[in-house]
Write an enzyme that holds these catalytic residues in place. Structure first.
Site, short mmCIF file in Angstrom:
data_model
loop_
_atom_site.label_atom_id
_atom_site.label_comp_id
_atom_site.label_asym_id
_atom_site.label_seq_id
_atom_site.Cartn_x
_atom_site.Cartn_y
_atom_site.Cartn_z
N ASP A 1 -3.97 7.16 9.27
CA ASP A 1 -3.75 5.43 10.67
C ASP A 1 -2.09 5.29 11.04
O ASP A 1 -2.23 4.76 11.47
CB ASP A 1 -4.22 4.38 9.28
CG ASP A 1 -2.83 4.87 8.02
OD1 ASP A 1 -2.00 5.30 8.05
OD2 ASP A 1 -2.79 4.03 6.92
N HIS B 1 1.00 4.60 6.93
CA HIS B 1 0.79 5.37 5.58
C HIS B 1 1.52 6.56 5.70
O HIS B 1 0.84 6.94 6.39
CB HIS B 1 -0.25 5.10 4.60
CG HIS B 1 -0.69 3.66 4.58
ND1 HIS B 1 -1.87 3.06 5.55
CD2 HIS B 1 -0.30 2.49 3.72
CE1 HIS B 1 -1.57 1.70 4.95
NE2 HIS B 1 -0.79 1.22 4.58
N ASN C 1 2.75 -5.71 5.75
CA ASN C 1 2.14 -6.50 6.45
C ASN C 1 2.70 -7.80 6.44
O ASN C 1 1.66 -8.36 7.46
CB ASN C 1 1.71 -7.04 4.39
CG ASN C 1 0.35 -5.63 4.31
OD1 ASN C 1 0.03 -4.99 5.42
ND2 ASN C 1 0.62 -4.72 3.21
N GLY D 1 -2.73 -4.64 1.17
CA GLY D 1 -1.92 -5.89 2.01
C GLY D 1 -1.52 -6.42 1.01
O GLY D 1 -2.10 -7.57 1.43
N SER E 1 0.97 -1.39 -0.50
CA SER E 1 -0.08 0.13 0.18
C SER E 1 1.18 0.64 -0.09
O SER E 1 0.21 2.56 -0.55
CB SER E 1 -1.22 0.41 0.94
OG SER E 1 -0.35 -0.09 2.20
#
Length: 188
Positions: free
Chosen positions: A150, A153, A71, A43, A6
């Site tokens: 978040d 990111h 991830n 992801g 991502s």
């Protein structure tokens, strides 16, 4: 090409602010003419990146930045599995005569000191074993103010920090690749 997740895909950002576009701009500022292709899938684990490597990295790619593992970390996967996948990716790229820049990550200590140490050691170990360039921490210099809500990111300004720091490493890899090609053609 940037093979990643991502962060590479630019989650939460317009394409113009995502890492591929910003890395291309940063390379241009260094007077390096290069087309940077994004091959990021939100992801994706290192296993997912490995599975789609041949499809995602085009045949004419000179350098591939491998930015996978985040991830794996978030899912608590065994760091040795991550290492095995990254080694396989690097070997496949090298077999295709694609230069590699491996982008590492630093695990937060909240995951446990032992796990964090083991995870952090994966990237330098792969780079050393496979003799490829290492960019030690993709998110280095991207503190809380340079991240999206978040907390993971990067925001647009954070991506510019990453691109600016990563560009000289990619430029060097492109230069090594060009020099190697010149030597091979001169030997013929």
């Amino acid at each position: 090409t940037i093979l990643g997740d991502s962060i590479t895909a630019g989650l939460g950002l317009p394409a113009s602010a995502a890492l591929p576009a910003q890395l291309q701009a940063a390379l241009a500022r260094l007077r390096v003419a290069a087309v940077v292709r994004g091959a990021g899938v939100s992801g994706d684990t290192s296993a997912d990146g490995r599975a789609r490597l041949d499809f995602s990295v085009q045949a004419d790619t000179a350098v591939c930045v491998v930015a996978l593992g985040g991830n794996d970390l978030l899912q608590g996967l065994d760091p040795q599995t991550t290492r095995a996948n990254l080694e396989a990716i690097v070997r496949q790229l090298k077999a295709r005569r694609v230069a590699v820049v491996l982008a590492g990550l630093t695990a937060p200590r909240a995951v446990g000191a032992g796990f964090a140490r083991e995870f952090d050691a994966v990237f330098p170990a792969v780079a050393e074993a496979e003799h490829v360039a290492l960019y030690p921490d993709l998110l280095a210099g991207v503190g809380p103010g340079l991240r999206q809500r978040d907390g993971i990111h990067p925001n647009a300004a954070g991506v510019k920090v990453i691109a600016g720091r990563l560009a000289p490493v990619v430029a060097k890899a492109l230069g090594v690749r060009a020099a190697t090609k010149r030597r091979r053609s001169e030997e013929r």
